[in-house]
Design an enzyme around this catalytic site. Structure first.
Site, PDB file in Angstrom:
ATOM      1  N   ASP A   1       0.821  -1.220   0.000  1.00  0.00           N
ATOM      2  CA  ASP A   1       0.000   0.000   0.000  1.00  0.00           C
ATOM      3  C   ASP A   1       0.855   1.270   0.000  1.00  0.00           C
ATOM      4  O   ASP A   1       0.442   2.296   0.546  1.00  0.00           O
ATOM      5  CB  ASP A   1      -0.966   0.033   1.209  1.00  0.00           C
ATOM      6  CG  ASP A   1      -1.811  -1.216   1.269  1.00  0.00           C
ATOM      7  OD1 ASP A   1      -2.262  -1.665   0.214  1.00  0.00           O
ATOM      8  OD2 ASP A   1      -2.000  -1.751   2.381  1.00  0.00           O
TER       9      ASP A   1
ATOM     10  N   LYS B   1       2.176   2.216  -5.028  1.00  0.00           N
ATOM     11  CA  LYS B   1       2.953   1.745  -6.187  1.00  0.00           C
ATOM     12  C   LYS B   1       2.208   1.972  -7.505  1.00  0.00           C
ATOM     13  O   LYS B   1       2.811   2.330  -8.503  1.00  0.00           O
ATOM     14  CB  LYS B   1       3.279   0.250  -6.033  1.00  0.00           C
ATOM     15  CG  LYS B   1       4.212  -0.049  -4.878  1.00  0.00           C
ATOM     16  CD  LYS B   1       4.513  -1.529  -4.767  1.00  0.00           C
ATOM     17  CE  LYS B   1       3.338  -2.360  -4.345  1.00  0.00           C
ATOM     18  NZ  LYS B   1       2.798  -2.072  -3.003  1.00  0.00           N
TER      19      LYS B   1
ATOM     20  N   GLY C   1      -4.129  -4.352  -4.598  1.00  0.00           N
ATOM     21  CA  GLY C   1      -5.091  -3.359  -5.074  1.00  0.00           C
ATOM     22  C   GLY C   1      -4.304  -2.117  -5.437  1.00  0.00           C
ATOM     23  O   GLY C   1      -3.863  -1.388  -4.560  1.00  0.00           O
ATOM     24  N   HIS C   2      -4.057  -1.921  -6.733  1.00  0.00           N
ATOM     25  CA  HIS C   2      -3.254  -0.771  -7.160  1.00  0.00           C
ATOM     26  C   HIS C   2      -4.179   0.330  -7.674  1.00  0.00           C
ATOM     27  O   HIS C   2      -4.887   0.143  -8.657  1.00  0.00           O
ATOM     28  CB  HIS C   2      -2.252  -1.197  -8.232  1.00  0.00           C
ATOM     29  CG  HIS C   2      -1.171  -2.080  -7.677  1.00  0.00           C
ATOM     30  ND1 HIS C   2      -0.236  -2.726  -8.435  1.00  0.00           N
ATOM     31  CD2 HIS C   2      -0.882  -2.406  -6.386  1.00  0.00           C
ATOM     32  CE1 HIS C   2       0.579  -3.414  -7.640  1.00  0.00           C
ATOM     33  NE2 HIS C   2       0.203  -3.237  -6.404  1.00  0.00           N
TER      34      HIS C   2
ATOM     35  N   GLN D   1       2.355  -5.821  -3.048  1.00  0.00           N
ATOM     36  CA  GLN D   1       2.653  -5.880  -1.605  1.00  0.00           C
ATOM     37  C   GLN D   1       3.991  -5.172  -1.317  1.00  0.00           C
ATOM     38  O   GLN D   1       4.357  -4.274  -2.066  1.00  0.00           O
ATOM     39  CB  GLN D   1       2.660  -7.322  -1.080  1.00  0.00           C
ATOM     40  CG  GLN D   1       1.276  -7.977  -1.071  1.00  0.00           C
ATOM     41  CD  GLN D   1       0.913  -8.649  -2.379  1.00  0.00           C
ATOM     42  OE1 GLN D   1       1.718  -9.319  -2.984  1.00  0.00           O
ATOM     43  NE2 GLN D   1      -0.323  -8.486  -2.820  1.00  0.00           N
TER      44      GLN D   1
HETATM   45  P1  IMP Z   1      -2.621 -12.774   1.771  1.00  0.00           P
HETATM   46  O1  IMP Z   1      -1.656 -12.228   0.790  1.00  0.00           O
HETATM   47  O2  IMP Z   1      -4.059 -12.550   1.392  1.00  0.00           O
HETATM   48  O3  IMP Z   1      -2.347 -14.208   2.115  1.00  0.00           O
HETATM   49  O4  IMP Z   1      -2.447 -11.969   3.152  1.00  0.00           O
HETATM   50  C1  IMP Z   1      -1.269 -12.061   3.944  1.00  0.00           C
HETATM   51  C2  IMP Z   1      -0.928 -10.717   4.567  1.00  0.00           C
HETATM   52  O5  IMP Z   1      -0.524  -9.813   3.554  1.00  0.00           O
HETATM   53  C3  IMP Z   1      -2.086 -10.033   5.289  1.00  0.00           C
HETATM   54  O6  IMP Z   1      -1.561  -9.312   6.386  1.00  0.00           O
HETATM   55  C4  IMP Z   1      -2.630  -9.062   4.264  1.00  0.00           C
HETATM   56  O7  IMP Z   1      -3.305  -7.969   4.843  1.00  0.00           O
HETATM   57  C5  IMP Z   1      -1.333  -8.632   3.599  1.00  0.00           C
HETATM   58  N1  IMP Z   1      -1.522  -8.192   2.211  1.00  0.00           N
HETATM   59  C6  IMP Z   1      -1.729  -8.946   1.128  1.00  0.00           C
HETATM   60  N2  IMP Z   1      -1.818  -8.199   0.024  1.00  0.00           N
HETATM   61  C7  IMP Z   1      -1.643  -6.939   0.416  1.00  0.00           C
HETATM   62  C8  IMP Z   1      -1.587  -5.692  -0.282  1.00  0.00           C
HETATM   63  O8  IMP Z   1      -1.695  -5.610  -1.513  1.00  0.00           O
HETATM   64  N3  IMP Z   1      -1.366  -4.587   0.478  1.00  0.00           N
HETATM   65  C9  IMP Z   1      -1.192  -4.651   1.811  1.00  0.00           C
HETATM   66  N4  IMP Z   1      -1.228  -5.785   2.514  1.00  0.00           N
HETATM   67  C10 IMP Z   1      -1.454  -6.921   1.812  1.00  0.00           C
END
Ligand code: IMP
Length: 424
Positions: free
Chosen positions: A13, A16, A40-41, A224
């Site tokens: 977040d 990017k 989510g970009h 991420q």
């Molecule tokens: P997962 O990727 O859904 O398995 O989530 C694992 C961890 O990564 C959790 O803490 C999510 O909130 C975090 N996470 C996954 N994708 C994003 C992102 O695009 N932005 C911020 N946090 C993310």
């Protein structure tokens, strides 16, 4: 022409999408290399706002071709919907998108399993995932029972594999009295998605290497951030892919010898979504204030983000690990109203001063941040068009955090719009 990898330096977040959108002005190819629709970009162009989950942000630059590389996990139904929604807003896809034959698919049983694991976790082990099935899909890839995008090209083969896997998972779900996959209903949706996506499924390794050989400009779009990397992040509170720059090579099939430049994106402060340690987190009204000023709600799940001061310890570690050449600092304007700003320069762990990120997440959780305080600038930065137009105190703050993390600032963003970004 060059190959640039853009990665998040913090917990994701970082903004990017916006920086990628700016950098893609001259890109021939924009490549996603890891993650899936957990990302989510957000890209704002004029009065239009778009949130992308799997489609690379280069899609808004008509000359750029977009690649979903082999390291990405793809939910075919979600991707089909995302493309259809963008097409309805006149975004052109014909000849502009390729999905790697080697991408592993996220299927219904993966998201059910993601939810089940979270539900069953001991509260201290709960990760707070996006429940998009990311972890279980990567687990299937590593345990060699995943289904790849190329299998969608032969619907008979795809149906057989999907039904076999769904039956396997359904026995597990039945054993826990959980929701089962409605195999026939799901198959109808998958068949539609497979037919829809077929024209886009290609051997993208060849496309990327050909472009590199022809000296085209390639941008690798990380999702991420480093602190969510499965190897280097705050394990187990991480995502399931390599979010760091090294992931760009394994997730795309381009050799590291062709990567020229690494851009690290970081906010002028910190945020985190989901569980896990966050040493500089601000609680109560202080955290709420930063969340309100920064409009810090997840682009994918809408969850409120945890907010805190800039953490130079983790950012320095991240810049080292990623080999960041250039920093892009976002959301500087969010700090415009503060009287003073804190920056964490070290952690105190078990009474000892630490300036390198500990590898034990329990130590990170115990860390007490050691802060330096800087004066705020109390004026708007939103219309600045170059570094020199920023208030003196803002310039000092930026120079200080760049010095602390050991990389040079190349881009600064002072608002959500494409126009509120400048190079230094
Ligand atoms: P997962 O990727 O859904 O398995 O989530 C694992 C961890 O990564 C959790 O803490 C999510 O909130 C975090 N996470 C996954 N994708 C994003 C992102 O695009 N932005 C911020 N946090 C993310």
């Amino acid at each position: 022409m060059s190959s640039t990898v853009l990665v998040g330096v913090q917990w994701g977040d970082e903004g990017k999408g916006k920086i990628i959108d700016v950098l893609t002005e001259k890109s021939d190819l924009v490549v996603r290399f890891q993650g899936g629709n957990n990302a989510g970009h957000t890209v704002e162009i004029g009065n239009d706002k778009f949130v992308l989950h799997v489609v690379p942000s280069g899609i808004f630059r008509p000359k750029a071709k977009c690649i979903v590389g082999n390291g990405v996990v793809v939910d075919p139904i979600v991707l089909m919907e995302e493309i259809k929604k963008l097409q309805a807003r006149n975004i052109e896809f014909e000849g502009r998108l390729e999905i790697s034959t080697r991408c592993h698919l996220i299927l219904k049983y993966h998201s059910l399993m993601d939810g089940l694991k979270e539900q069953q976790s001991n509260p201290e082990r709960k990760i707070g995932t996006t429940k998009r099935g990311i972890g279980p899909a990567y687990a299937d890839k590593a345990s060699r029972r995943g289904i790849r995008a190329l299998e969608m090209l032969d619907t008979g083969r795809f149906e057989k594999r999907f039904k076999e896997e769904a039956a396997f998972y359904n026995t597990i779900f039945a054993g826990c009295n959980c929701e089962l996959v409605n195999v026939d209903e799901e198959w109808i949706k998958l068949l539609e998605a497979a037919k829809f996506l077929t024209p886009y499924i290609k051997d993208t390794v060849l496309t990327i290497n050909k472009a590199s050989k022809e000296n085209k400009s390639i941008l690798f779009e990380g999702a991420q951030g480093m602190l969510l990397d499965v190897d280097y992040g705050t394990y187990p509170f991480v995502t399931s892919s390599n979010t760091t720059s090294g992931g760009a090579c394994t997730g795309s099939g381009l050799s590291p010898k062709y990567i020229d430049n690494i851009v690290g994106v970081m906010k002028a402060y910190c945020t985190r979504v989901g569980e896990g340690p966050f040493p500089t987190e601000l609680m109560g009204e202080e955290g709420e204030r930063l969340r309100r000023l920064g409009r810090e709600y997840g682009a994918t799940t809408g969850r409120p983000r945890r907010c805190g001061w800039f953490d130079a310890v983790s950012a320095r570690y991240s810049c080292m690990l990623n080999g960041v050449d250039t920093l892009a600092i976002t959301k500087l304007d969010v700090l415009d109203q503060y009287d003073s700003l804190k920056v964490c320069v070290a952690y105190k762990v078990n009474g000892e001063m630490v300036t390198d990120m500990p590898s034990d997440t329990e130590d990170i959780a115990k860390s007490i941040p050691v802060y330096e305080t800087y004066q705020g600038w109390h004026s708007s930065t939103t219309s600045a068009t170059c570094f020199e137009e920023l208030p003196d105190e803002a310039q000092k703050y930026l120079r200080k955090i760049a010095e602390l993390v050991g990389a040079d600032i190349g881009i600064i963003s002072v608002g959500p719009n494409r126009s509120q970004t400048f190079k230094t």
